[in-house]
Scaffold this active site. Structure first.
Site, PDB file in Angstrom:
ATOM      1  N   VAL A  17       0.829  -1.206   0.000  1.00 18.58           N
ATOM      2  CA  VAL A  17       0.000   0.000   0.000  1.00 18.58           C
ATOM      3  C   VAL A  17       0.863   1.257   0.000  1.00 18.58           C
ATOM      4  O   VAL A  17       0.639   2.187  -0.785  1.00 18.58           O
ATOM      5  CB  VAL A  17      -0.953   0.013   1.207  1.00 18.58           C
ATOM      6  CG1 VAL A  17      -1.739   1.330   1.261  1.00 18.58           C
ATOM      7  CG2 VAL A  17      -1.910  -1.168   1.145  1.00 18.58           C
ATOM      8  N   ARG A  48      11.488  -0.556   7.509  1.00 16.21           N
ATOM      9  CA  ARG A  48      12.320  -1.451   8.321  1.00 16.21           C
ATOM     10  C   ARG A  48      13.568  -1.891   7.575  1.00 16.21           C
ATOM     11  O   ARG A  48      14.597  -2.135   8.179  1.00 16.21           O
ATOM     12  CB  ARG A  48      11.491  -2.674   8.740  1.00 16.21           C
ATOM     13  CG  ARG A  48      10.467  -2.394   9.807  1.00 16.21           C
ATOM     14  CD  ARG A  48       9.762  -3.661  10.241  1.00 16.21           C
ATOM     15  NE  ARG A  48       9.043  -4.294   9.137  1.00 16.21           N
ATOM     16  CZ  ARG A  48       8.395  -5.454   9.231  1.00 16.21           C
ATOM     17  NH1 ARG A  48       8.396  -6.116  10.371  1.00 16.21           N
ATOM     18  NH2 ARG A  48       7.755  -5.949   8.191  1.00 16.21           N
ATOM     19  N   LYS A 107      -6.761  -0.998  10.594  1.00 11.30           N
ATOM     20  CA  LYS A 107      -8.031  -1.450  11.179  1.00 11.30           C
ATOM     21  C   LYS A 107      -7.846  -2.086  12.549  1.00 11.30           C
ATOM     22  O   LYS A 107      -8.659  -1.882  13.445  1.00 11.30           O
ATOM     23  CB  LYS A 107      -8.721  -2.442  10.238  1.00 11.30           C
ATOM     24  CG  LYS A 107      -7.866  -3.612   9.835  1.00 11.30           C
ATOM     25  CD  LYS A 107      -8.505  -4.454   8.771  1.00 11.30           C
ATOM     26  CE  LYS A 107      -7.541  -5.482   8.220  1.00 11.30           C
ATOM     27  NZ  LYS A 107      -6.493  -4.889   7.364  1.00 11.30           N
ATOM     28  N   VAL A 134     -11.283   0.239   6.280  1.00 10.92           N
ATOM     29  CA  VAL A 134     -12.442  -0.629   6.056  1.00 10.92           C
ATOM     30  C   VAL A 134     -12.793  -0.646   4.570  1.00 10.92           C
ATOM     31  O   VAL A 134     -13.024   0.404   3.970  1.00 10.92           O
ATOM     32  CB  VAL A 134     -13.671  -0.151   6.856  1.00 10.92           C
ATOM     33  CG1 VAL A 134     -14.843  -1.099   6.645  1.00 10.92           C
ATOM     34  CG2 VAL A 134     -13.344  -0.033   8.335  1.00 10.92           C
ATOM     35  N   ILE A 138     -13.574   1.302  -1.347  1.00 12.73           N
ATOM     36  CA  ILE A 138     -14.993   1.661  -1.284  1.00 12.73           C
ATOM     37  C   ILE A 138     -15.195   2.844  -0.351  1.00 12.73           C
ATOM     38  O   ILE A 138     -14.833   2.776   0.829  1.00 12.73           O
ATOM     39  CB  ILE A 138     -15.834   0.472  -0.775  1.00 12.73           C
ATOM     40  CG1 ILE A 138     -15.609  -0.762  -1.656  1.00 12.73           C
ATOM     41  CG2 ILE A 138     -17.309   0.838  -0.749  1.00 12.73           C
ATOM     42  CD1 ILE A 138     -16.261  -2.017  -1.115  1.00 12.73           C
ATOM     43  N   GLU A 192      -2.830 -14.614   2.612  1.00 13.70           N
ATOM     44  CA  GLU A 192      -1.477 -14.597   3.149  1.00 13.70           C
ATOM     45  C   GLU A 192      -0.989 -16.022   3.400  1.00 13.70           C
ATOM     46  O   GLU A 192      -1.776 -16.969   3.420  1.00 13.70           O
ATOM     47  CB  GLU A 192      -1.453 -13.814   4.463  1.00 13.70           C
ATOM     48  CG  GLU A 192      -1.936 -12.376   4.359  1.00 13.70           C
ATOM     49  CD  GLU A 192      -0.943 -11.465   3.673  1.00 13.70           C
ATOM     50  OE1 GLU A 192       0.230 -11.877   3.508  1.00 13.70           O
ATOM     51  OE2 GLU A 192      -1.340 -10.357   3.287  1.00 13.70           O
ATOM     52  N   LYS A 207     -12.989  -4.592  11.362  1.00 12.97           N
ATOM     53  CA  LYS A 207     -13.733  -3.643  10.523  1.00 12.97           C
ATOM     54  C   LYS A 207     -15.154  -3.449  11.061  1.00 12.97           C
ATOM     55  O   LYS A 207     -15.691  -2.335  11.038  1.00 12.97           O
ATOM     56  CB  LYS A 207     -13.765  -4.151   9.087  1.00 12.97           C
ATOM     57  CG  LYS A 207     -12.380  -4.224   8.447  1.00 12.97           C
ATOM     58  CD  LYS A 207     -12.402  -4.969   7.117  1.00 12.97           C
ATOM     59  CE  LYS A 207     -11.016  -5.068   6.514  1.00 12.97           C
ATOM     60  NZ  LYS A 207     -10.984  -5.877   5.278  1.00 12.97           N
ATOM     61  N   GLY A 306      -5.971  -4.733  -1.763  1.00  9.07           N
ATOM     62  CA  GLY A 306      -5.015  -4.524  -2.839  1.00  9.07           C
ATOM     63  C   GLY A 306      -4.327  -3.187  -2.696  1.00  9.07           C
ATOM     64  O   GLY A 306      -4.862  -2.236  -2.100  1.00  9.07           O
TER      65      GLY A 306
END
Length: 434
Positions: A17, A48, A107, A134, A138, A192, A207, A306
Site C-alpha cells: 500500500v 524497516r 483497522k 475498512v 470503497i 497470506e 472492521k 489490494g
C-alpha cells in the site's frame, strides 16, 4: 489563491500500500496540488529494510527512524500504513504530540484503541482519518461519518473481507473443498501465507467494530464483536444452501436493537438467499448494505483490498486532511454520545439451519422436534434423508427454524447432543438477509 509552500508528508511504511501511495503522490502531484490548493511533498519514508529497492522513491527520503522523522519539526501530515498495534500506536501518538494530523489504514489498531487515538487527536486539535481501514477503495467510512450524519442508521450488513469471499465463491461456483479454494486464493495472492486473520474472522471483526462505532455513535471495541470463522464450512453446507435457494457468505452484521437501547456486532458465515444482492458479490470484492431510517437501504460495492485500491482511499483522506490544514480546521472526530451497551450474541434473533446425524428409526423426528419446542425454538421445515452407515442405519436430518434468540438455539443444540438418537451435530448455520 494557491499556496506555494508545500505541505510535507511523512509516509510510515512502504509495503504494497505504501509504495502505491508514494507512486500516486508522485505521478499525480499536479492534480493533487490543484485539488488541495497547495503542493504536497513526500518528505520522508520510514521503513524497516532500507536496502530494499523502492522504484520511484528517492533513497535520500528513506529512513529507519520513524520517530525522528516525525519529530524533525516540518511534517504536516503522517500516513500510517505499517499495520498492527506497535509501533503504529506509539508513532501516531507521537505525530499528534508534534502537531501532525494522521491518515491511517490500520483497522486492528483503530478497532482496539480508536477511542484513545481520537481523544489524542482532539486534544491537539488535529485530524485522524481512516477511510482505508475498512473495505479498501470503497467510500464507506466518510459517507457514514459525514453524509449520513443527520440520519439514524439501524443496520449494517456486508462482506468486508475479500479473501474469505474469494474462497467461499470458489466453493460455491466450482464445488471445491475449503482447502482447495484456500490454496487457489494463496496462489493468486489473495490469501497470506498465514490466513488466520482472514479465515477466522479477525480481520472482518476489526472492521465491524469500526463501522459499528460510526453507525451507532457508540464505542465498540474488537472484543465486543462476536466472531466465528469459516474454516468449517463444507461442500455439504453449500449443497444444503442451494436446496434452500441460498449461498454462503462470511458476513459482518451490526444492528441497533428495536427499542434503541443497545446494539449488537457479529461476524460469522451465514446463508443468504440468491435473490439478495450480497449473494452475487463474486471473487475478492466487498459489498456493504447500510440501512438508515430516512435514506433507506444503501449499498456500497467495490474492491476491498489490494495496493492500488487501498492507496486510493488513503489519498482521498490525504486530500481532505490537507484541505483542513490549509483552512486551519479539523474534520469530524469520534462521535460516541449514545454510549449504548453492546449486547451479547445470545440476544441476537435470527433463523438457523441445523444439520444432524441421527439414528434412522421411528420416533427420532418427534424426539428432535420436542427438544426444539422445549427450548422455545419453532421449526419451519424438516428434511430427512436415510443412508447406510455400514453397521446399522443413519439418517441426515436438516432442520430450518423460524426466528429465535441465539441463546435459545444454543440451548437446543446442547440438548440435542445429549440425545442417544443424535449421533452428531454436523453443521449449524445462521440464515440472514430475508
Amino acid at each position: 489563491m494557491m499556496r506555494t509552500r508545500p505541505l510535507k508528508v511523512a509516509l510510515l511504511g512502504c509495503g504494497v500500500v505504501g509504495s502505491e501511495v508514494a507512486r500516486i503522490m508522485t505521478t499525480h502531484a499536479d492534480d493533487l496540488t490543484q485539488r488541495i490548493g497547495a503542493p504536497v511533498e513526500l518528505a520522508g519514508v520510514a521503513v524497516r529494510r532500507p536496502s530494499k529497492v523502492r522504484e520511484g522513491i528517492d533513497p535520500a527520503l528513506v529512513t529507519t527512524d520513524a520517530t525522528a522523522l516525525l519529530k524533525r519539526g516540518d511534517i504536516d501530515i503522517a500516513i500510517e500504513v505499517i499495520g498492527g498495534i506497535e509501533p503504529a500506536r506509539t508513532l501516531i501518538t507521537t505525530a499528534f504530540e508534534h502537531g501532525i494530523s494522521v491518515v491511517s489504514a490500520n483497522k486492528a489498531l483503530l478497532a482496539q484503541d480508536g477511542a484513545a487515538l481520537h481523544a489524542a487527536a482532539e486534544q491537539h486539535g488535529l485530524d485522524l482519518y481512516y477511510e482505508a481501514a475498512v473495505a479498501g477503495a470503497i467510500p464507506l467510512v466518510r459517507p457514514m461519518r459525514e453524509s449520513l450524519a443527520g440520519d439514524k442508521i439501524n443496520r449494517v450488513m456486508g462482506i468486508v473481507n475479500g479473501t474469505t469471499n474469494f474462497i467461499l465463491d470458489k466453493m460455491d461456483s466450482t464445488g471445491a473443498g475449503y482447502q482447495e479454494a484456500l490454496d487457489e486464493a494463496t496462489a493468486l495472492g489473495y490469501a497470506e501465507a498465514d490466513p488466520t486473520a482472514d479465515v477466522e474472522g479477525y480481520d472482518a471483526a476489526a472492521k465491524a467494530a469500526i463501522l459499528a462505532g460510526i453507525a451507532f455513535h457508540t464505542r465498540v471495541r474488537l472484543d465486543d464483536v462476536y466472531r466465528e470463522g469459516m474454516t468449517e464450512v463444507s461442500a455439504a453446507d453449500f449443497a444444503s444452501a442451494k436446496r434452500m435457494g441460498c449461498t454462503i457468505k462470511l458476513l459482518a452484521i451490526l444492528e441497533r436493537a428495536a427499542d434503541g437501547r443497545s446494539v449488537t456486532a457479529r461476524v460469522h458465515p451465514a446463508m443468504i438467499p440468491l435473490s439478495h444482492p450480497l449473494a452475487s458479490v463474486r471473487e475478492a470484492y466487498n459489498a456493504v448494505f447500510v440501512e438508515a431510517e430516512a435514506a433507506g437501504r444503501l449499498m456500497f460495492y467495490g474492491p476491498g483490498a489490494g495496493g492500488a485500491p487501498t492507496a486510493s482511499a488513503v489519498l482521498g483522506d490525504l486530500v481532505a486532511v490537507a484541505r483542513n490544514k490549509l483552512a486551519e480546521a479539523t474534520g469530524p472526530g469520534e462521535s460516541a454520545y449514545t454510549q449504548l451497551p453492546v449486547s451479547p450474541m445470545g440476544d441476537v434473533v435470527t433463523r438457523y439451519h441445523i444439520s444432524l446425524d441421527v439414528a434412522d428409526k421411528p420416533g427420532v423426528l418427534a424426539q428432535v422436534a420436542t427438544t426444539f419446542a422445549e427450548h422455545g425454538v419453532s421449526i419451519d421445515t424438516v428434511r430427512q434423508q436415510g443412508r447406510p452407515d455400514g453397521v446399522g442405519k443413519e439418517a441426515s436430518l436438516v432442520v430450518v427454524t423460524h426466528r429465535a434468540p441465539d441463546a435459545a438455539l444454543s440451548g437446543t443444540v446442547e440438548a440435542l447432543r445429549k440425545l442417544d438418537t443424535v449421533r452428531g451435530v454436523a453443521s449449524i448455520m445462521r440464515v440472514e438477509g430475508e
